[in-house]
Design an enzyme around this catalytic site. Structure first.
Site, PDB file in Angstrom:
ATOM      1  N   LYS A   1       0.800  -1.238   0.000  1.00 46.45           N
ATOM      2  CA  LYS A   1       0.000   0.000   0.000  1.00 46.45           C
ATOM      3  C   LYS A   1       0.829   1.283   0.000  1.00 46.45           C
ATOM      4  CE  LYS A   1      -3.353  -0.935  -0.674  1.00 46.45           C
ATOM      5  NZ  LYS A   1      -3.687  -1.520  -2.001  1.00 46.45           N
ATOM      6  N   SER A   2       2.051   1.159  -0.520  1.00 41.64           N
ATOM      7  CA  SER A   2       2.947   2.317  -0.545  1.00 41.64           C
ATOM      8  C   SER A   2       3.016   2.985  -1.913  1.00 41.64           C
ATOM      9  CB  SER A   2       4.360   1.869  -0.146  1.00 41.64           C
ATOM     10  OG  SER A   2       4.324   1.290   1.130  1.00 41.64           O
TER      11      SER A   2
ATOM     12  N   THR B   1       3.165   0.820  -4.833  1.00 39.21           N
ATOM     13  CA  THR B   1       3.872  -0.195  -5.623  1.00 39.21           C
ATOM     14  C   THR B   1       3.421  -0.202  -7.082  1.00 39.21           C
ATOM     15  OG1 THR B   1       3.436  -1.495  -3.630  1.00 39.21           O
ATOM     16  CG2 THR B   1       4.617  -2.604  -5.434  1.00 39.21           C
TER      17      THR B   1
ATOM     18  N   TRP C   1       1.892   2.000  -8.806  1.00 39.94           N
ATOM     19  CA  TRP C   1       2.197   3.272  -9.478  1.00 39.94           C
ATOM     20  C   TRP C   1       3.620   3.202 -10.041  1.00 39.94           C
ATOM     21  CZ3 TRP C   1       1.705   8.710  -6.652  1.00 39.94           C
ATOM     22  CH2 TRP C   1       1.609   9.720  -7.623  1.00 39.94           C
TER      23      TRP C   1
ATOM     24  N   HIS D   1       7.003  -7.707  -1.984  1.00 37.52           N
ATOM     25  CA  HIS D   1       6.796  -7.067  -0.673  1.00 37.52           C
ATOM     26  C   HIS D   1       7.613  -7.801   0.400  1.00 37.52           C
ATOM     27  CE1 HIS D   1       3.565  -4.515  -1.991  1.00 37.52           C
ATOM     28  NE2 HIS D   1       2.630  -5.433  -2.048  1.00 37.52           N
TER      29      HIS D   1
ATOM     30  N   ARG E   1       6.033   5.169   1.720  1.00 40.88           N
ATOM     31  CA  ARG E   1       4.895   6.096   1.870  1.00 40.88           C
ATOM     32  C   ARG E   1       4.695   6.371   3.353  1.00 40.88           C
ATOM     33  NH1 ARG E   1      -1.329   4.767  -0.208  1.00 40.88           N
ATOM     34  NH2 ARG E   1      -2.044   6.942  -0.253  1.00 40.88           N
TER      35      ARG E   1
ATOM     36  N   SER F   1      -4.900   3.112   3.689  1.00 40.37           N
ATOM     37  CA  SER F   1      -5.021   2.407   2.412  1.00 40.37           C
ATOM     38  C   SER F   1      -5.116   0.895   2.670  1.00 40.37           C
ATOM     39  CB  SER F   1      -3.810   2.740   1.535  1.00 40.37           C
ATOM     40  OG  SER F   1      -3.901   2.111   0.294  1.00 40.37           O
TER      41      SER F   1
ATOM     42  N   TYR G   1       6.179   7.980  -2.148  1.00 36.45           N
ATOM     43  CA  TYR G   1       4.869   8.261  -2.746  1.00 36.45           C
ATOM     44  C   TYR G   1       4.628   9.772  -2.738  1.00 36.45           C
ATOM     45  CZ  TYR G   1      -0.266   7.823  -3.214  1.00 36.45           C
ATOM     46  OH  TYR G   1      -1.576   7.907  -3.638  1.00 36.45           O
TER      47      TYR G   1
ATOM     48  N   MET H   1      -4.786   5.392 -14.651  1.00 37.26           N
ATOM     49  CA  MET H   1      -4.634   4.031 -14.113  1.00 37.26           C
ATOM     50  C   MET H   1      -5.970   3.482 -13.615  1.00 37.26           C
ATOM     51  SD  MET H   1      -0.874   4.065 -12.293  1.00 37.26           S
ATOM     52  CE  MET H   1      -1.146   2.450 -11.550  1.00 37.26           C
TER      53      MET H   1
ATOM     54  N   LYS I   1      -8.314   6.514  -3.407  1.00 37.91           N
ATOM     55  CA  LYS I   1      -8.284   7.980  -3.442  1.00 37.91           C
ATOM     56  C   LYS I   1      -7.028   8.511  -4.100  1.00 37.91           C
ATOM     57  CE  LYS I   1     -11.100   9.324   0.541  1.00 37.91           C
ATOM     58  NZ  LYS I   1     -11.048  10.012   1.836  1.00 37.91           N
ATOM     59  N   GLY I   2      -5.924   7.829  -3.858  1.00 39.37           N
ATOM     60  CA  GLY I   2      -4.663   8.219  -4.487  1.00 39.37           C
ATOM     61  C   GLY I   2      -4.160   9.586  -4.048  1.00 39.37           C
TER      62      GLY I   2
HETATM   63  P1  A3P Z   1      -5.112   4.734  -1.580  1.00 38.26           P
HETATM   64  O1  A3P Z   1      -5.735   3.486  -1.035  1.00 38.26           O
HETATM   65  O2  A3P Z   1      -4.681   5.686  -0.505  1.00 38.26           O
HETATM   66  O3  A3P Z   1      -5.947   5.394  -2.625  1.00 38.26           O
HETATM   67  P2  A3P Z   1      -0.008  -0.358  -3.697  1.00 38.26           P
HETATM   68  O4  A3P Z   1       0.118  -0.319  -5.173  1.00 38.26           O
HETATM   69  O5  A3P Z   1       1.316  -0.406  -2.977  1.00 38.26           O
HETATM   70  O6  A3P Z   1      -0.949  -1.413  -3.236  1.00 38.26           O
HETATM   71  O7  A3P Z   1      -0.604   1.052  -3.251  1.00 38.26           O
HETATM   72  C1  A3P Z   1      -1.946   1.370  -3.516  1.00 38.26           C
HETATM   73  C2  A3P Z   1      -2.147   2.844  -3.242  1.00 38.26           C
HETATM   74  O8  A3P Z   1      -1.510   3.597  -4.290  1.00 38.26           O
HETATM   75  C3  A3P Z   1      -3.625   3.227  -3.256  1.00 38.26           C
HETATM   76  O9  A3P Z   1      -3.747   4.312  -2.325  1.00 38.26           O
HETATM   77  C4  A3P Z   1      -3.795   3.690  -4.704  1.00 38.26           C
HETATM   78  O10 A3P Z   1      -4.914   4.527  -4.902  1.00 38.26           O
HETATM   79  C5  A3P Z   1      -2.477   4.458  -4.883  1.00 38.26           C
HETATM   80  N1  A3P Z   1      -2.158   4.679  -6.298  1.00 38.26           N
HETATM   81  C6  A3P Z   1      -2.046   3.768  -7.294  1.00 38.26           C
HETATM   82  N2  A3P Z   1      -1.797   4.370  -8.462  1.00 38.26           N
HETATM   83  C7  A3P Z   1      -1.753   5.707  -8.218  1.00 38.26           C
HETATM   84  C8  A3P Z   1      -1.548   6.873  -9.033  1.00 38.26           C
HETATM   85  N3  A3P Z   1      -1.354   6.783 -10.338  1.00 38.26           N
HETATM   86  N4  A3P Z   1      -1.577   8.067  -8.420  1.00 38.26           N
HETATM   87  C9  A3P Z   1      -1.768   8.190  -7.092  1.00 38.26           C
HETATM   88  N5  A3P Z   1      -1.964   7.121  -6.266  1.00 38.26           N
HETATM   89  C10 A3P Z   1      -1.960   5.899  -6.820  1.00 38.26           C
END
Ligand code: A3P
Length: 284
Positions: free
Chosen positions: A42-43, A45, A47, A97, A119, A127, A182, A221, A247-248
């Protein structure tokens, strides 16, 4: 259907994790050409994976729009992911991870390029809580309060955030490791993509860079079924409970954690991170 964790060396994992992680650690051969994305869950990854994949295609979106992200850069700790990695041609792209002590040892003598994304752990909690409600391959929290307690004790998939980050940060300064946050991506995505492409040794033209940027926005995305997790099989995720591209944003924790939780978190954070130099993270 709720399930429990798979425990390996005192760390909880998803039930889909390779049970014999020790053989993976001792036997998998990391190659110098490999490009590895590492993170605590949830950091951000996915992205980073998207950015790396698009840098590789020099901004051409056809790969990220036709192959699901977990096949473009598979998880080394799952049997299916490992099988895919073993079939890849150089340069191989993969993700993990795993905490540092369980990652394949051959990494530490290789020149493989590693990007570790961090993050703010407070946002990782929020998240993670929403994501872990949906997962059928792990224990499901019944409330944020419950998940918060698990997180502080490290009783969440892949264990303690503090141990994970502290463990991998020992690699900082190595020239084949890039640590990025992040928050940094949010603050200046153009500069971040340039930094990553430079680290990977890929020079992008201004048009190629623009195309990468266009395809890694939250909305792009979210709209891309190959990247938004909508195609994860129902046996793994209950898609009705929450959305992966949630939410991102950075700083959502301020709206979600109570003052008491925030204070309790700060106390643990200060204790656990005491050995690290101050100012290492953008959220400090
Ligand atoms: P939130 O749950 O806060 O929205 P991971 O890929 O490590 O599982 O992390 C998921 C988190 O990254 C989620 O956060 C997701 O929305 C966020 N995320 C993924 N793609 C993104 C992007 N293009 N821009 C911003 N946040 C993004």
């Amino acid at each position: 259907m709720a399930t429990d964790y798979l425990w390996i060396e005192g760390i909880p994992f998803h039930t889909t994790t390779i049970r014999d992680l020790r053989s993976l650690r001792d036997g998998f051969v990391v190659r110098d050409e490999d490009v590895i994305t590492l993170s605590y869950p949830k950091s951000g990854t996915n992205w980073i994976k998207e950015i790396i994949n698009l840098i590789h295609t020099r901004g051409d979106p056809s790969w990220v729009q036709s192959v699901v992200s977990w096949e473009r850069s598979p998880w080394i700790e799952t049997p299916e992911g490992l099988e895919l990695i073993e079939k890849q041609k150089d340069p191989r792209f993969y993700t993990s991870h795993l905490p540092v002590q369980l990652f394949p040892k051959s990494l530490f003598t290789s020149k493989a390029k590693v990007i570790y994304i961090l993050r703010n752990p407070r946002d990782v909690i929020i998240s993670g809580y929403h994501f872990h409600k949906t997962l059928k391959i792990t224990r499901n929290p019944s409330s944020l309060e419950e998940y918060f307690e698990w997180f502080l004790r490290g009783h969440v998939p892949f264990g303690s955030w503090f141990d994970h980050v502290g463990g991998w940060l020992q690699m900082r300064g190595k020239e084949n490791f890039l640590f990025i946050s992040y928050e940094e991506l949010h603050q200046d995505i153009r500069a971040s993509v340039e930094k990553i492409s430079q680290f990977l040794g890929t020079k992008l033209s201004p048009e190629q860079l623009d195309s990468v940027l266009k395809n890694v926005t939250f909305q792009a995305m979210k709209d891309n079924n190959m990247s938004n997790f909508s195609l994860v099989p129902d046996i793994h995720i209950d898609h009705s409970k929450a959305c992966f591209m949630r939410k991102g944003i950075a700083g959502d924790w301020k709206n979600q954690l109570t003052e008491a939780q925030s204070e309790a978190f700060d106390k643990v954070y200060q204790e656990k991170m005491a050995g690290l130099p101050p100012g290492l993270f953008p959220w400090e």
